[in-house]
Design an enzyme around this catalytic site. Structure first.
Site, short mmCIF file in Angstrom:
data_model
loop_
_atom_site.label_atom_id
_atom_site.label_comp_id
_atom_site.label_asym_id
_atom_site.label_seq_id
_atom_site.Cartn_x
_atom_site.Cartn_y
_atom_site.Cartn_z
CG HIS A 146 1.78 50.70 66.84
ND1 HIS A 146 0.58 50.81 67.43
CD2 HIS A 146 1.54 49.79 66.00
CE1 HIS A 146 -0.25 50.08 67.08
NE2 HIS A 146 -0.07 49.44 65.95
CG ASP A 160 -3.68 50.03 62.27
OD1 ASP A 160 -2.97 49.77 61.22
OD2 ASP A 160 -3.82 49.59 63.25
CG HIS A 184 -3.01 47.52 65.95
ND1 HIS A 184 -2.78 46.95 64.77
CD2 HIS A 184 -2.79 46.09 66.78
CE1 HIS A 184 -2.74 45.63 64.51
NE2 HIS A 184 -2.82 45.04 65.76
C1 X5A Z 1 1.10 49.12 62.26
C2 X5A Z 1 0.30 48.00 62.94
C3 X5A Z 1 0.70 46.08 64.76
C4 X5A Z 1 1.53 45.45 65.59
C5 X5A Z 1 1.03 44.39 66.18
C6 X5A Z 1 1.74 43.59 67.22
N1 X5A Z 1 1.11 47.42 63.92
N2 X5A Z 1 1.21 42.54 67.77
O1 X5A Z 1 -0.64 47.54 62.54
ZN ZN Z 2 -2.37 47.84 62.92
#
Ligand code: X5A
Ligand code: ZN
Length: 661
Positions: free
Chosen positions: A135, A172, A174
């Site tokens: 991210h 992942d 996300h």
């Molecule tokens: C690396 C990862 C997740 C962040 C979630 C924030 N990050 N709501 O899985």
């Molecule tokens: Zn994630």
């Protein structure tokens, strides 16, 4: 050539120091439980353990700005209040006096992995790291991430090793918007991500995460987003995307290196993902990527917040990297409607960039997914997520003592690392009688009798998992096939997938009882018999159309195989089928993901040249890359696609669109 494992306890030495509901799941135990599971299962011991190192400023600046790096450098000296204040400019991330150190180790771990894979010290590997990376942006921390470990690793590999094409697979749950941002214009880096999206209602709530963000300028087509618009996606949904999108595009691209943003919040039980894929799916995702780039694969941990499913998923991934066969995946009942809608939209958005998708149906143009859920949907979703999901831990299977056995003519030379099934004088009389009765009739042929009886012994040992896979060079391929299929399908729970490569009539009768599924690659067009369990895949021009063959393998054979879930895969090659060794090895390599790796290859006696390559693939060596693939022959695309459309009524895994037509 081994598998690297990178882990350092130091990366557990930071944690959330204040109350923040958004960040409380990112705990040091994520790393300790994962590593302990690898130690307990004996997997860690089988890996080459590599030391971590700190990424240098120069490494970090490959992706991040000087201002951002300088700002992060100050965090070790900040007070709690300063740290909280510093975090408030970013989304869903926390800092700690030791996180800068850990973030340098996390990025450095990814670089250590790339170095040892690129220098040929190991074949592949996994880095267990915190903080995660995908991210984080050029100028910003985000979503528990400080430096973008995998993006830095990709830039580093481009720079240091002149790697021409890198594939990043982000499984992942996300969207790795930091990775997308970094490579959006870059045709040398192909980025795949699937992610919980729910029509932009799920974090990070970006319009940029939708399927129509395909990359810019020269990089157009090299950014592939699969938005999941519902929670509860299962193994079938993940595998469908691999078979019908990720793998065809990846094979066409032909990477020199594969990097995985290996987040396990896409597994069942995860509080973020709320998906239902079981940990064993990661064995398959890993396996399916291991024949790309000559096996050069680096997995770097990202998310994963359920402390039960996370270590199980990590173990499945590492065990597969080590070359052990993947377990048979549980309950593959085909993709759900929402997954198919997503798949269809992505394939449509990318058809102008990838020849493997040229034929993707141009059904009603895909609406961009920002529409609201239908009334009532949210309630259903909420109800689902209230229940604690339960799943069966995949039983720990030891790989068989004998990974591959060879049954060769008496003067044949057994390939290295293969166990030789010698012809023995004393054959089991009960087997001999059975064979005489059912297959050989009255003809007394000692050699055939010996071959067939050894084949039945081999099958029995594969069934007991004493032997993993086998290959046999036989004089009479028809008799061997009949014998093998009859014997292997005998037990009530058994199902045999027969992949028959070569022209001519398949020498045994296929019932509609589902005990056998026959997929025949042939160059002869025939109108004839075709049923749910007898599937002729007709390819023009003696298989010189490699892209056409690969396409049929990925989008037809593989999904059929997964849905059928055989207990044994029998691959038959008749003489002179003309398939090149590399393509043959890709085929064997991919099929090894089925039936817990129980693959039996039968070849005609004169196909000696294939023995070495076959054995190597059965032993789990990565297949050589095929080079970037050109467009398949239009007539082959057409016949494969026609076949898929005809068969999709019987096989859910052949669906690629939500519009039932
Ligand atoms: C690396 C990862 C997740 C962040 C979630 C924030 N990050 N709501 O899985
Ligand atoms: Zn994630």
């Amino acid at each position: 050539m081994g598998t690297a494992l990178i882990y350092d306890e130091e990366m557990t030495n930071y944690k959330l120091l204040w109350v923040d509901p958004a960040c409380k799941i990112e705990v040091p135990e994520r790393l300790t439980v994962s590593y302990e599971a690898l130690v307990k299962s004996g997997l860690a011991d089988r890996c080459v353990s590599l030391p971590v190192r700190e990424a240098t400023d120069a490494d970090i600046l490959l992706v991040h700005s000087e201002e951002y790096l300088e700002a992060v450098k100050k965090t070790p000296y900040m007070t709690l209040e300063d740290l909280m204040d510093f975090c408030s400019q970013y989304g869903d991330v926390y800092f700690h006096p030791n996180i800068y150190h850990c973030a340098k180790l996390a990025a450095g771990s990814a670089l250590q992995l790339v170095d040892s894979v690129m220098m040929g010290k190991v074949r592949n590997g996994m880095a267990l790291v915190r903080p995660p990376g995908h991210h984080s942006m050029r100028n910003a921390a985000s979503g528990f991430c400080v430096f973008n470990n995998v993006a830095i690793a990709a830039q580093y590999a481009k720079q240091k090793y002149a790697v021409e094409r890198i594939l990043i697979v982000d499984w992942d749950i996300h969207h790795g918007q930091g990775v997308q941002d970094c490579f959006e214009d870059d045709p040398r880096v192909l980025y795949f991500s699937w992610h919980r999206y729910e029509h932009q209602k799920f974090w990070p709530n970006l319009r940029d995460s939708d399927f129509d963000r395909v990359g810019n300028e020269k990089g157009a087509g090299f950014n592939v987003n699969v938005p999941w618009n519902k929670v509860g996606m299962k193994n079938s949904d993940y595998l469908s995307v691999f078979c019908h999108l990720f793998l065809p595009v990846a094979y066409e691209f032909c990477p020199d290196l594969v990097l995985v943003c290996a987040g396990f919040d896409s597994a069942i039980g995860d509080p973020e993902g709320e998906m239902c894929a079981t940990p064993d799916i990661f064995a398959h995702l890993t396996h399916l990527l291991m024949n790309l780039a000559g096996g050069k694969l680096c997995a770097v941990l990202e998310g994963g917040y359920n402390l039960t499913s996370l270590p199980q998923s990590v173990c499945q991934t590492v065990q597969t990297l080590l070359g052990d066969p993947a377990p048979r995946p549980a309950n593959l009942d085909g993709p759900c409607l929402s997954a198919l809608e997503s798949l269809h939209c992505v394939r449509s958005a990318h058809k102008k960039y990838w020849s493997c998708l040229k034929h993707a149906a141009d059904l009603p143009t895909c609406e961009v997914s920002t529409k609201r859920n239908k009334v009532g949907e949210e309630e259903i979703n909420e109800e689902q997520s209230k229940q604690e999901p339960v799943w069966r831990e995949c039983p720990k299977t030891l790989p068989p003592d004998i990974s591959a056995a060879a049954l060769l003519p008496d003067d044949g030379i057994c390939p290295e690392r293969c166990y030789s099934l010698k012809s023995s004088e004393d054959l089991d009389p009960s087997i001999v009688n059975k064979l005489k009765e059912h297959i050989l009739k009255d003809t007394e042929d000692c050699e055939t009798l010996s071959t067939l009886s050894r084949l039945t012994v081999l099958i029995d040992k594969m069934e007991k998992n004493e032997i993993g896979s086998g290959l046999a060079l036989v004089k009479d391929i028809s008799k061997a096939v009949i014998c093998v299929v009859q014997h292997a399908a005998a037990a009530p729970m058994n199902r045999v997938l027969v992949v028959y490569v070569g022209d001519g009539v398949v020498p045994f009768h296929t019932n509609e009882d589902g005990k056998t599924l026959v997929v025949q690659f042939t160059t002869q067009k025939s109108e004839e018999i075709q049923s749910k369990y007898l599937i002729p895949v007709c390819l023009q021009k003696d298989y010189s159309d490699i892209p056409g063959f690969i396409q049929a393998t990925l989008s037809l054979l593989l999904p059929l195989g997964y849905e059928y879930d055989p207990s044994l895969v029998v691959v038959v090659q008749t003489s002179g089928c003309g398939l090149s060794h590399n393509v043959w090895q890709q085929l064997i390599g991919l099929l090894r993901g089925l039936a817990q790796g129980h693959t039996l290859v039968l070849m005609q006696e004169d196909q000696n040249a294939y023995v070495g390559p076959t054995a190597s693939s059965l032993l789990g060596d990565p297949a050589p890359p095929l080079g970037p693939l050109e467009a398949p022959l239009p007539e082959n695309v057409e016949s494969t696609e026609k076949l898929r459309l005809r068969l999709k009524a019987d096989w859910n895994f052949l669906l690629t669109t939500g519009n039932v037509k």
